[in-house]
Design an enzyme around this catalytic site. Structure first.
Site, short mmCIF file in Angstrom:
data_model
loop_
_atom_site.label_atom_id
_atom_site.label_comp_id
_atom_site.label_asym_id
_atom_site.label_seq_id
_atom_site.Cartn_x
_atom_site.Cartn_y
_atom_site.Cartn_z
N LYS A 295 -14.67 -5.93 -4.19
CA LYS A 295 -13.02 -6.32 -4.09
C LYS A 295 -12.24 -5.35 -2.19
O LYS A 295 -12.12 -5.67 -1.36
CB LYS A 295 -12.45 -6.01 -4.44
CG LYS A 295 -10.87 -7.00 -3.99
CD LYS A 295 -10.19 -7.34 -5.84
CE LYS A 295 -9.27 -6.18 -5.96
NZ LYS A 295 -7.99 -5.42 -5.43
N ASN A 296 -12.11 -4.47 -2.97
CA ASN A 296 -11.24 -3.22 -2.03
C ASN A 296 -12.49 -2.69 -0.87
O ASN A 296 -11.86 -2.25 -0.21
CB ASN A 296 -11.16 -1.84 -3.01
CG ASN A 296 -10.01 -2.27 -4.45
OD1 ASN A 296 -9.53 -3.43 -4.06
ND2 ASN A 296 -9.08 -1.64 -5.27
N ARG B 114 -1.28 -7.38 -1.91
CA ARG B 114 -0.47 -6.01 -1.33
C ARG B 114 -1.05 -5.34 -0.44
O ARG B 114 -1.42 -4.94 0.61
CB ARG B 114 0.01 -5.20 -2.41
CG ARG B 114 0.46 -4.27 -1.77
CD ARG B 114 1.16 -3.32 -2.88
NE ARG B 114 1.41 -1.97 -1.88
CZ ARG B 114 1.12 -1.03 -0.96
NH1 ARG B 114 -0.10 -1.07 -0.69
NH2 ARG B 114 1.81 -0.48 0.04
N CYS C 95 5.64 -3.33 -6.87
CA CYS C 95 4.62 -4.68 -7.54
C CYS C 95 4.37 -3.91 -9.03
O CYS C 95 4.99 -2.54 -9.15
CB CYS C 95 2.80 -4.64 -7.53
SG CYS C 95 2.02 -3.00 -7.73
N ARG D 48 4.43 1.78 -4.92
CA ARG D 48 3.23 1.07 -3.35
C ARG D 48 4.05 0.86 -1.98
O ARG D 48 4.21 0.08 -1.45
CB ARG D 48 2.83 0.03 -4.16
CG ARG D 48 2.41 -0.26 -5.60
CD ARG D 48 1.37 -1.29 -5.75
NE ARG D 48 0.20 -0.52 -4.57
CZ ARG D 48 -0.78 -1.32 -5.28
NH1 ARG D 48 -0.49 -2.68 -5.57
NH2 ARG D 48 -1.94 -1.24 -4.36
N ILE E 76 4.76 2.17 1.93
CA ILE E 76 3.72 2.60 2.96
C ILE E 76 4.11 3.12 3.66
O ILE E 76 3.73 3.45 4.98
CB ILE E 76 3.23 0.93 3.90
CG1 ILE E 76 5.04 0.56 4.11
CG2 ILE E 76 3.10 0.15 3.30
CD1 ILE E 76 4.83 -0.55 4.87
N ASP F 149 -8.03 2.30 -11.27
CA ASP F 149 -8.12 1.11 -11.47
C ASP F 149 -9.81 0.88 -13.24
O ASP F 149 -10.26 -0.11 -13.27
CB ASP F 149 -8.94 0.39 -10.07
CG ASP F 149 -8.52 -0.25 -8.91
OD1 ASP F 149 -7.04 0.63 -9.21
OD2 ASP F 149 -8.62 0.01 -8.12
N ILE G 240 -1.68 8.00 -10.64
CA ILE G 240 -1.20 7.70 -9.26
C ILE G 240 -0.47 6.72 -9.68
O ILE G 240 0.89 6.25 -8.10
CB ILE G 240 -3.23 6.89 -9.13
CG1 ILE G 240 -4.44 7.56 -9.35
CG2 ILE G 240 -2.65 6.13 -7.21
CD1 ILE G 240 -3.98 8.76 -8.47
N ARG H 202 -7.75 -12.97 -9.25
CA ARG H 202 -7.79 -12.04 -7.90
C ARG H 202 -9.21 -11.53 -7.60
O ARG H 202 -9.43 -10.01 -6.90
CB ARG H 202 -6.32 -11.39 -7.87
CG ARG H 202 -5.40 -12.05 -8.11
CD ARG H 202 -4.13 -10.78 -7.80
NE ARG H 202 -3.78 -10.21 -6.39
CZ ARG H 202 -3.21 -10.47 -6.27
NH1 ARG H 202 -2.15 -10.26 -7.02
NH2 ARG H 202 -2.92 -9.70 -5.01
N1 EPU Z 1 1.47 5.58 -1.54
C1 EPU Z 1 2.50 6.96 -0.42
N2 EPU Z 1 2.84 6.00 0.56
C2 EPU Z 1 2.40 5.15 0.93
C3 EPU Z 1 0.60 4.70 0.37
C4 EPU Z 1 0.13 5.42 -0.89
O1 EPU Z 1 3.05 7.64 -1.40
O2 EPU Z 1 1.83 4.87 2.19
C5 EPU Z 1 0.79 6.79 -2.50
C6 EPU Z 1 1.31 4.88 -3.70
O3 EPU Z 1 2.13 4.96 -4.27
C7 EPU Z 1 0.39 5.57 -4.51
C8 EPU Z 1 -1.17 6.58 -4.36
O4 EPU Z 1 -0.46 6.90 -3.05
O5 EPU Z 1 1.18 6.85 -5.67
C9 EPU Z 1 -2.29 5.67 -3.80
O6 EPU Z 1 -1.99 4.74 -3.66
P1 EPU Z 1 -2.72 4.24 -2.43
O7 EPU Z 1 -2.58 4.19 -1.06
O8 EPU Z 1 -4.42 4.95 -2.58
O9 EPU Z 1 -3.66 2.87 -2.92
P2 EPU Z 1 -3.93 0.94 -1.71
O10 EPU Z 1 -4.61 1.96 -1.42
O11 EPU Z 1 -2.42 0.87 -1.93
C10 EPU Z 1 -5.62 0.86 -3.64
C11 EPU Z 1 -6.04 -0.21 -4.09
C12 EPU Z 1 -6.30 -0.28 -5.34
C13 EPU Z 1 -6.25 1.26 -7.09
C14 EPU Z 1 -5.49 1.81 -5.48
C15 EPU Z 1 -6.10 3.26 -5.78
C16 EPU Z 1 -6.90 -1.84 -2.12
C17 EPU Z 1 -6.88 -3.33 -2.05
N3 EPU Z 1 -5.95 -1.56 -3.65
O12 EPU Z 1 -4.49 0.09 -3.03
O13 EPU Z 1 -6.37 -1.44 -6.17
O14 EPU Z 1 -5.81 1.27 -6.99
O15 EPU Z 1 -6.38 2.11 -3.64
O16 EPU Z 1 -6.88 3.60 -5.77
O17 EPU Z 1 -7.71 -1.38 -1.70
C18 EPU Z 1 -6.58 -3.13 -8.12
O18 EPU Z 1 -8.06 -3.10 -7.46
O19 EPU Z 1 -6.48 -3.27 -8.53
C19 EPU Z 1 -5.76 -2.00 -7.15
C20 EPU Z 1 -4.82 -1.86 -7.47
#
Ligand code: EPU
Length: 420
Positions: free
Chosen positions: A22-23, A91, A115, A120, A122, A306, A328, A398
């Site tokens: 998925k990711n 998201r 969430c 979360r 950006i 995850d 995380i 999902r």
């Molecule tokens: N973070 C920031 N600023 C940002 C982005 C992230 O501080 O701009 C922080 C987050 O709050 C978190 C950490 O960095 O503490 C890591 O977040 P990351 O950005 O890596 O997460 P993501 O890219 O939004 C993806 C997966 C998640 C998975 C995480 C970590 C997708 C669609 N989602 O999310 O998957 O947990 O990486 O590996 O790829 C799931 O599949 O259940 C899921 C939540």
């Protein structure tokens, strides 16, 4: 709403196919927006999240055909903003921002907000876009990113929890059509980032270092259509491996990548579970009693967040004390109170869950709160004595392709029923 009704206590046996990730699929689908030529993406898992992404691509003006795991997308003419109602549901839709910015030099996306698993933010995605020369305005719940032109730059994308997976993906997609060379330091090393880079390179992008903390992207004028097969879902494979261990079963996971699962395999081994690579498959089997251990979630190649909830469910069955530390996402312990309803003894201390394992679990009605928490409840239900009803399984749909059907094939007594 639907639920799973599980009659626990049956060891899982047999073979199960590992679906596409998925990711990895979500950003790869978004990357198809970078060209006006057709792209063919294979092994796309049929999930509500991938179906949402198809709808988002269509709402941007692309044509898409999704059948039998193959998605054909053509983004001949697209617009720079997606409907709020679609984007807010997922998201992961944030990863359309990079391709829109690269192709149209403008992107309007609704701020994803927090969430259940944590805040979360950006900010790192936006920092990367700004480094490439974009102007960012936040107004009325939307982010407006615009750029006269994007220029390559060197940037540091590390945040408070380390690297960002979708942030790295987004900035990489914005940089492929920028002028000059972009270097992303503290880039995410996850296999999903490597898979995206492979797809982008197949489209004509110039990227090196994906899978390491330094990714270098040399901008090109244009990308073309490409074909790609998505990598297997390492989180799905880990979930099935843990389910087999929890039920004292023995299963083969077809098409799973051991090299993407080193940290999970290491911890399963410590817990008394054997995971062997047999050609393109993984064979999972418990070696006697489960043993307690400790797990800390970290960016790749560390233990994945995850898989934290599923591992917590497993440790409730291991006599002794296990400590699970979540590094995380700050509030990813929603499964703990529901596991307690099945008889688990778990205490939360700061970022850690302290599991006093070994008490037998017994079935109960429980509520799923998010995708991986749902998977943990299913695992606990499969291992528990008696009947467990897992409510709100739309969370599970999902991210797990036909999980109930796959588990039934392994001998589990699990039915999808309408919630009463
Ligand atoms: N973070 C920031 N600023 C940002 C982005 C992230 O501080 O701009 C922080 C987050 O709050 C978190 C950490 O960095 O503490 C890591 O977040 P990351 O950005 O890596 O997460 P993501 O890219 O939004 C993806 C997966 C998640 C998975 C995480 C970590 C997708 C669609 N989602 O999310 O998957 O947990 O990486 O590996 O790829 C799931 O599949 O259940 C899921 C939540």
């Amino acid at each position: 709403m639907e639920s799973f009704l599980i009659k626990g206590g049956v060891p899982l046996h047999g073979e199960v196919e590992n679906s596409g990730s998925k990711n990895a699929a979500l950003p790869i689908m978004a990357a198809a927006l970078l060209t006006n030529e057709p792209c063919v993406i294979r092994r796309v898992p049929d999930l509500s999240d991938t179906r949402f992404m198809v709808q988002i691509l269509e709402s941007l003006g692309a044509t898409a055909h999704f059948e039998g795991g193959t998605l054909t997308v053509r983004a001949k003419k697209i617009r720079g903003y997606a409907d709020y109602e679609l984007v807010r549901k997922m998201r992961g839709s944030i990863c359309i921002a990079g391709p829109l910015l690269a192709r149209l030099h403008k992107a309007r996306i609704s701020l994803p907000g927090g969430c259940i698993i944590g805040a979360r933010p950006i900010n790192l995605h936006l920092k990367g876009f700004e480094s490439l020369g974009a102007q960012i305005k936040i107004k009325g719940g939307y982010v407006d990113a615009t750029a006269k032109k994007l220029s390559g730059a060197t940037m540091f994308l590390g945040g408070r929890a380390g690297s960002t997976v979708l942030g790295t993906a987004n900035v990489m997609m914005a940089a492929v059509l920028a002028d000059g060379v972009t270097v992303i330091e503290s880039a995410a090393c996850e296999p999903e980032v490597v898979d995206l880079a492979d797809f982008l390179c197949a489209m004509g992008a110039k990227i090196s270092g994906a899978g390491s903390p330094t990714i270098t992207i040399t901008g090109v004028d244009k990308l073309h259509g490409a074909e790609h097969e998505v990598i297997p879902d390492r989180i799905e494979a880990a979930t099935f491996a843990i389910a087999a261990a929890a039920t004292d079963g023995e299963i083969t996971i077809r098409g799973a990548r051991a090299d993407h699962l080193r940290a999970v395999i290491d911890k399963l081994n410590e817990a008394g579970v054997s995971v062997e690579k047999r050609g393109a498959n993984l064979m999972v089997r418990r070696k006697g009693k489960l043993k307690p251990s400790d797990v800390t979630t970290l960016p790749y190649s560390g233990f994945p967040t995850d898989v934290q909830a599923q591992m917590t469910a497993l440790f409730t069955l291991a006599p002794g004390i296990s400590i699970i530390t979540e590094r995380i996402f700050e509030s990813r312990f929603m499964h703990v109170s529901e596991l307690a309803r099945l008889g688990a003894d778990i205490e939360i201390e700061g970022p850690s869950a302290i599991v006093k394992g070994g008490r037998p679990l017994s079935g109960a009605p429980v509520m799923a709160s998010d995708l991986r928490a749902s998977a943990a409840l299913v695992i606990a239900g499969l291992a528990a004595k008696g009947a467990t009803q897992v409510n709100r399984i739309y969370h599970l749909d999902r991210g797990y392709e036909r999980m109930d059907a796959k588990l039934r094939k392994l001998g589990a007594r699990i039915q999808r029923v309408e919630e009463k």
